[in-house]
Design a protein around this motif. Structure first.
Motif, PDB file in Angstrom:
ATOM      1  N   ALA A 176     -38.257 -16.969 -12.594  1.00 55.38           N
ATOM      2  CA  ALA A 176     -38.785 -15.788 -13.284  1.00 55.38           C
ATOM      3  C   ALA A 176     -37.732 -15.178 -14.196  1.00 55.38           C
ATOM      4  O   ALA A 176     -38.064 -14.574 -15.223  1.00 55.38           O
ATOM      5  CB  ALA A 176     -39.259 -14.755 -12.259  1.00 55.38           C
ATOM      6  N   LEU A 177     -36.479 -15.332 -13.841  1.00 56.76           N
ATOM      7  CA  LEU A 177     -35.372 -14.851 -14.672  1.00 56.76           C
ATOM      8  C   LEU A 177     -34.928 -15.918 -15.665  1.00 56.76           C
ATOM      9  O   LEU A 177     -33.896 -15.769 -16.317  1.00 56.76           O
ATOM     10  CB  LEU A 177     -34.191 -14.451 -13.786  1.00 56.76           C
ATOM     11  CG  LEU A 177     -34.437 -13.263 -12.845  1.00 56.76           C
ATOM     12  CD1 LEU A 177     -33.267 -13.097 -11.883  1.00 56.76           C
ATOM     13  CD2 LEU A 177     -34.651 -11.985 -13.649  1.00 56.76           C
ATOM     14  N   GLU A 178     -35.716 -16.994 -15.776  1.00 62.09           N
ATOM     15  CA  GLU A 178     -35.467 -18.092 -16.715  1.00 62.09           C
ATOM     16  C   GLU A 178     -34.104 -18.743 -16.486  1.00 62.09           C
ATOM     17  O   GLU A 178     -33.464 -19.224 -17.421  1.00 62.09           O
ATOM     18  CB  GLU A 178     -35.598 -17.600 -18.161  1.00 62.09           C
ATOM     19  CG  GLU A 178     -37.000 -17.084 -18.468  1.00 62.09           C
ATOM     20  CD  GLU A 178     -37.144 -16.565 -19.881  1.00 62.09           C
ATOM     21  OE1 GLU A 178     -36.121 -16.273 -20.532  1.00 62.09           O
ATOM     22  OE2 GLU A 178     -38.304 -16.436 -20.332  1.00 62.09           O
ATOM     23  N   LEU A 179     -33.671 -18.747 -15.233  1.00 64.10           N
ATOM     24  CA  LEU A 179     -32.394 -19.363 -14.856  1.00 64.10           C
ATOM     25  C   LEU A 179     -31.247 -18.846 -15.709  1.00 64.10           C
ATOM     26  O   LEU A 179     -30.279 -19.564 -15.974  1.00 64.10           O
ATOM     27  CB  LEU A 179     -32.489 -20.897 -14.982  1.00 64.10           C
ATOM     28  CG  LEU A 179     -33.566 -21.570 -14.122  1.00 64.10           C
ATOM     29  CD1 LEU A 179     -33.629 -23.053 -14.431  1.00 64.10           C
ATOM     30  CD2 LEU A 179     -33.296 -21.351 -12.640  1.00 64.10           C
ATOM     31  N   ASP A 180     -31.349 -17.600 -16.101  1.00 66.26           N
ATOM     32  CA  ASP A 180     -30.318 -16.970 -16.946  1.00 66.26           C
ATOM     33  C   ASP A 180     -29.317 -16.253 -16.044  1.00 66.26           C
ATOM     34  O   ASP A 180     -29.659 -15.249 -15.415  1.00 66.26           O
ATOM     35  CB  ASP A 180     -30.984 -15.967 -17.892  1.00 66.26           C
ATOM     36  CG  ASP A 180     -29.999 -15.361 -18.892  1.00 66.26           C
ATOM     37  OD1 ASP A 180     -28.783 -15.354 -18.613  1.00 66.26           O
ATOM     38  OD2 ASP A 180     -30.452 -14.888 -19.939  1.00 66.26           O
ATOM     39  N   PRO A 181     -28.077 -16.740 -15.972  1.00 66.83           N
ATOM     40  CA  PRO A 181     -27.094 -16.102 -15.086  1.00 66.83           C
ATOM     41  C   PRO A 181     -26.859 -14.629 -15.399  1.00 66.83           C
ATOM     42  O   PRO A 181     -26.651 -13.824 -14.490  1.00 66.83           O
ATOM     43  CB  PRO A 181     -25.816 -16.921 -15.318  1.00 66.83           C
ATOM     44  CG  PRO A 181     -26.308 -18.255 -15.779  1.00 66.83           C
ATOM     45  CD  PRO A 181     -27.521 -17.951 -16.613  1.00 66.83           C
ATOM     46  N   GLU A 182     -26.900 -14.274 -16.675  1.00 65.98           N
ATOM     47  CA  GLU A 182     -26.657 -12.874 -17.041  1.00 65.98           C
ATOM     48  C   GLU A 182     -27.804 -11.984 -16.573  1.00 65.98           C
ATOM     49  O   GLU A 182     -27.587 -10.865 -16.094  1.00 65.98           O
ATOM     50  CB  GLU A 182     -26.476 -12.744 -18.554  1.00 65.98           C
ATOM     51  CG  GLU A 182     -26.213 -11.338 -19.047  1.00 65.98           C
ATOM     52  CD  GLU A 182     -25.026 -10.654 -18.373  1.00 65.98           C
ATOM     53  OE1 GLU A 182     -25.045  -9.408 -18.246  1.00 65.98           O
ATOM     54  OE2 GLU A 182     -24.068 -11.362 -17.976  1.00 65.98           O
ATOM     55  N   ARG A 183     -29.028 -12.459 -16.689  1.00 61.92           N
ATOM     56  CA  ARG A 183     -30.174 -11.687 -16.187  1.00 61.92           C
ATOM     57  C   ARG A 183     -30.116 -11.594 -14.663  1.00 61.92           C
ATOM     58  O   ARG A 183     -30.468 -10.555 -14.089  1.00 61.92           O
ATOM     59  CB  ARG A 183     -31.481 -12.330 -16.638  1.00 61.92           C
ATOM     60  CG  ARG A 183     -31.768 -12.179 -18.119  1.00 61.92           C
ATOM     61  CD  ARG A 183     -33.082 -12.830 -18.494  1.00 61.92           C
ATOM     62  NE  ARG A 183     -34.215 -12.183 -17.830  1.00 61.92           N
ATOM     63  CZ  ARG A 183     -35.479 -12.618 -17.924  1.00 61.92           C
ATOM     64  NH1 ARG A 183     -35.750 -13.696 -18.633  1.00 61.92           N
ATOM     65  NH2 ARG A 183     -36.443 -11.984 -17.299  1.00 61.92           N
ATOM     66  N   LEU A 184     -29.675 -12.663 -14.021  1.00 61.20           N
ATOM     67  CA  LEU A 184     -29.526 -12.632 -12.569  1.00 61.20           C
ATOM     68  C   LEU A 184     -28.463 -11.629 -12.167  1.00 61.20           C
ATOM     69  O   LEU A 184     -28.642 -10.867 -11.209  1.00 61.20           O
ATOM     70  CB  LEU A 184     -29.163 -14.025 -12.055  1.00 61.20           C
ATOM     71  CG  LEU A 184     -28.927 -14.150 -10.546  1.00 61.20           C
ATOM     72  CD1 LEU A 184     -30.160 -13.736  -9.756  1.00 61.20           C
ATOM     73  CD2 LEU A 184     -28.513 -15.579 -10.191  1.00 61.20           C
ATOM     74  N   ARG A 185     -27.360 -11.599 -12.902  1.00 61.75           N
ATOM     75  CA  ARG A 185     -26.294 -10.629 -12.614  1.00 61.75           C
ATOM     76  C   ARG A 185     -26.821  -9.202 -12.727  1.00 61.75           C
ATOM     77  O   ARG A 185     -26.573  -8.354 -11.861  1.00 61.75           O
ATOM     78  CB  ARG A 185     -25.123 -10.831 -13.579  1.00 61.75           C
ATOM     79  CG  ARG A 185     -23.923  -9.914 -13.282  1.00 61.75           C
ATOM     80  CD  ARG A 185     -23.080  -9.694 -14.517  1.00 61.75           C
ATOM     81  NE  ARG A 185     -23.828  -9.047 -15.578  1.00 61.75           N
ATOM     82  CZ  ARG A 185     -24.125  -7.763 -15.591  1.00 61.75           C
ATOM     83  NH1 ARG A 185     -23.758  -6.962 -14.596  1.00 61.75           N
ATOM     84  NH2 ARG A 185     -24.824  -7.265 -16.584  1.00 61.75           N
ATOM     85  N   ALA A 186     -27.577  -8.942 -13.810  1.00 62.97           N
ATOM     86  CA  ALA A 186     -28.117  -7.593 -14.009  1.00 62.97           C
ATOM     87  C   ALA A 186     -29.105  -7.234 -12.905  1.00 62.97           C
ATOM     88  O   ALA A 186     -29.175  -6.082 -12.464  1.00 62.97           O
ATOM     89  CB  ALA A 186     -28.786  -7.497 -15.377  1.00 62.97           C
ATOM     90  N   GLU A 187     -29.871  -8.212 -12.445  1.00 63.66           N
ATOM     91  CA  GLU A 187     -30.862  -7.983 -11.390  1.00 63.66           C
ATOM     92  C   GLU A 187     -30.191  -7.664 -10.058  1.00 63.66           C
ATOM     93  O   GLU A 187     -30.665  -6.809  -9.297  1.00 63.66           O
ATOM     94  CB  GLU A 187     -31.747  -9.229 -11.250  1.00 63.66           C
ATOM     95  CG  GLU A 187     -32.824  -9.135 -10.199  1.00 63.66           C
ATOM     96  CD  GLU A 187     -34.033  -8.345 -10.650  1.00 63.66           C
ATOM     97  OE1 GLU A 187     -34.867  -8.025  -9.788  1.00 63.66           O
ATOM     98  OE2 GLU A 187     -34.134  -8.019 -11.853  1.00 63.66           O
ATOM     99  N   LEU A 188     -29.102  -8.359  -9.765  1.00 62.57           N
ATOM    100  CA  LEU A 188     -28.447  -8.209  -8.467  1.00 62.57           C
ATOM    101  C   LEU A 188     -27.442  -7.065  -8.410  1.00 62.57           C
ATOM    102  O   LEU A 188     -27.136  -6.560  -7.335  1.00 62.57           O
ATOM    103  CB  LEU A 188     -27.719  -9.507  -8.096  1.00 62.57           C
ATOM    104  CG  LEU A 188     -28.569 -10.753  -7.851  1.00 62.57           C
ATOM    105  CD1 LEU A 188     -27.666 -11.943  -7.547  1.00 62.57           C
ATOM    106  CD2 LEU A 188     -29.547 -10.530  -6.708  1.00 62.57           C
ATOM    107  N   SER A 189     -26.911  -6.695  -9.568  1.00 61.90           N
ATOM    108  CA  SER A 189     -25.774  -5.775  -9.612  1.00 61.90           C
ATOM    109  C   SER A 189     -26.012  -4.499  -8.791  1.00 61.90           C
ATOM    110  O   SER A 189     -26.939  -3.740  -9.043  1.00 61.90           O
ATOM    111  CB  SER A 189     -25.473  -5.394 -11.062  1.00 61.90           C
ATOM    112  OG  SER A 189     -24.350  -4.530 -11.116  1.00 61.90           O
ATOM    113  N   ALA A 190     -25.170  -4.304  -7.789  1.00 63.01           N
ATOM    114  CA  ALA A 190     -25.236  -3.111  -6.940  1.00 63.01           C
ATOM    115  C   ALA A 190     -23.861  -2.879  -6.340  1.00 63.01           C
ATOM    116  O   ALA A 190     -23.648  -3.079  -5.136  1.00 63.01           O
ATOM    117  CB  ALA A 190     -26.285  -3.281  -5.853  1.00 63.01           C
TER     118      ALA A 190
END
Length: 218
Positions: A98-112
């Protein structure tokens, strides 16, 4: 082994474990059902999985390169926070696609980041989190079942695109330019240019060639 080295190994182990959990065990097929009813060929022997100490060395190199001046207790706090981020999440292949295997989008999603981190420690947190996300996606794409699951996701995405086109064009006069001719809007009129044939050819639109499309757009 120093406290930082121990924390790096723990973080690397957690990240690689998250990649493994996302697709579970190597097996043929897309992993959509736990017990396929048809006999499937034996999966190809997977490549040797990455070792935590290798990822730990990569992360340690980054800290030495750009955060050598950061006190050890702050480095430990940032490392622990990144580990907690991955340990607290339950990543699935569906979420990653769903995040299109984009590491940067994954980072933004997880960042906490943990509360109380200094500005520099927060910078280290985000830096390491981004690098860990990139390595997680890399591990995912190396998994034996990745190609099958990616094919499923591609077909689903194409289906969603078709539905969006059909809803947007239904009942209107349109100029429709598409690659696949699988969309068939209802009560539509106008012009269509498509590369591949499909139901769109029979839904009432006048088909044009590439040269006519250029003229229509001009």
């Amino acid at each position: 082994m120093s406290g930082t080295e121990v924390a790096l190994i723990r973080l690397a182990t957690t990240v690689l474990g998250a990649a493994t959990k996302a697709l579970l065990t190597p097996r043929p097929g897309a992993g959509l059902v736990p017990d396929p009813v048809r006999p499937l060929p034996r999966p190809a022997k997977p490549d040797r999985p990455a070792k935590p100490d290798r990822l730990a060395k990569v992360l340690a190199g980054r800290m030495s390169e750009s955060y050598a001046d950061l006190p050890e207790h702050e480095r430990l706090a940032a490392l622990t926070s990144v580990q907690d981020t991955f340990a607290g999440g339950d990543l699935t292949a569906g979420q990653l696609f769903a995040l299109e295997l984009d590491p940067e989008r994954l980072r933004a999603e997880l960042s906490a980041p943990a509360a109380g981190l200094s500005e520099r420690a927060s910078g280290l947190y985000e830096d390491l989190l981004g690098r860990c996300c990139a390595h997680l996606v890399e591990q995912l794409t190396a998994h034996p079942s990745f190609a099958a699951r990616a094919a499923v996701e591609q077909v689903r995405a194409a289906g969603r695109t078709r539905e969006l086109v059909e809803r947007a064009a239904a009942g209107k006069r349109v100029l429709l330019a598409v690659v696949n001719g699988d969309a068939a809007p209802e009560k539509v009129s106008g012009t269509v240019y498509r590369l591949l044939p499909g139901p769109v050819d029979g839904c009432g639109l006048d088909r044009v060639a590439a040269g006519d499309l250029v003229a229509a757009l001009g």
